[in-house]
Design a protein around this motif. Structure first.
Motif: not given
Length: 347
Positions: A235-239, A279-281, A273-274, A267-268
């Motif tokens: 979550v912190l990285g997403a912010e 893209s996420v791995v 959109q993913v 992100l959603k």
């Protein structure tokens, strides 16, 4: 303790206990029920009826009957709940150890034995419990390695990266996992690739840096999201990614599935959109990775084999079947799902 007594204490049927204890992939019953049953099994030191198991598995009578017990030490996180990969691995170890006559009777986190923070209860339990050997899973620094060497003569490490210790080691290399994941992103046309995870003494981050250098891709600080390998870290990285002023990465390599899933969820929420926009791995192929939407593309480790080999290697060490430290490598597996988009410049 019998299966009937375990069932009574756990509040489930005898057949449920039997299926949980004998399940090969830890899939029977809910996680809550499985955890409750295994806590009782570990506390009681329960061992299956040897004669029945020998008949079931076709073993001959007269085989060596082992006696002794093991302990399991968790690195990197405080509790199993924080790291589903290590939780799954520890369960495999417990099952295999029980089947081989060396039940795991004590598990704890390396954070419990911090010299400054260790409680008297933990210290007394560690010093009074004398297992035949120990299996260390996760990540351990020099201080932790030195401390464990004081308590245990026979130690096997099982995890995602090599450690600087004279122990037997069973490894599914996270550096290789990151390389394979990054190569997949590159072949799908991604050139602005971000990294979310640990950066200090972390082989996944080292693989990320080396991969960019090898392919003449620019290293950009704003594409690195340092965080713990858990949901909160994701979550912190997403912010940071969401609030970035510059252009966002087209793809992000996450150091764990747990952080990857948290990233996708955040992100959603932010209407990103993913995989259409990012893209996420992930890395680990935890159970949840196949149930999120979109399903997570990830690098799997053969958890069953890691646990099996770790237990057998430790027994070999205990029974003096080898003297030199062994280093055993098991292969990563690429799990292609739905979280990676193919760009126009893909190969």
């Amino acid at each position: 303790m019998t299966l009937k007594e375990i069932a009574k204490e756990a509040g489930v049927s005898v057949s449920t206990v039997s299926r949980v204890v004998n399940s090969r992939n830890d899939s029977f019953a809910s996680k809550e029920v499985r955890d409750r049953i295994w806590a009782i099994v570990k506390k009681s030191g329960y061992l299956p009826n040897k004669s029945a198991r020998e008949l079931q598995q076709g073993k001959k009578s007269g085989e060596t009957v082992r006696s002794g017990s093991l302990c399991c030490i968790l690195g990197r996180t405080d509790t199993m709940e924080e790291n589903p990969f290590l939780s799954q691995l520890s369960r495999v170890i417990e099952k295999q150890a029980m089947e081989h006559g060396y039940p795991v009777r004590f598990s704890y986190s390396i954070f419990d034995v911090n010299e400054k923070l260790m409680t008297n209860v933990i210290r007394e339990k560690i010093e009074s419990f004398k297992p035949a050997g120990a299996i260390a899973i996760g990540q351990f620094n020099k201080c932790a390695i030195d401390l464990l060497n004081r308590y245990y003569a026979n130690i096997v490490y099982a995890g995602r990266g090599r450690i600087n210790a004279e122990w037997d080691q069973v490894i599914c290399d996270a550096y290789e996992a990151a390389e394979i994941a990054l190569s997949h992103l590159y072949l799908q046309g991604h050139r602005r690739i971000g990294y979310l995870g640990g950066t200090e003494s972390e082989v996944r981050f080292l693989a990320y840096q080396n991969f960019l250098r090898k392919h003449d891709l620019a290293f950009e600080d704003e594409l690195v999201y340092p965080c713990e390998h858990n949901g909160e870290g994701g979550v912190l990285g997403a912010e940071k990614l969401i609030k970035a002023d510059g252009s966002k990465p087209t793809a992000v390599l996450c150091a764990s599935d747990t952080s990857a899933i948290a990233l996708m969820n955040r992100l959603k929420d932010a209407k990103i959109q993913v995989p259409e926009q990012v893209s996420v791995v992930g890395i680990d192929n935890i159970e949840l990775s196949g149930y999120v939407s979109p399903m997570l593309t990830t690098m799997g480790a053969p958890v069953q084999e890691i646990g099996n080999v770790a237990v057998q290697t430790l027994i070999g060490r205990i029974e003096r079947r080898h003297k030199k430290p062994l280093r055993i490598y098991l292969q990563n597996e690429f799990i292609h799902r739905q979280s990676v988009a193919v760009l126009a410049n893909a190969f």
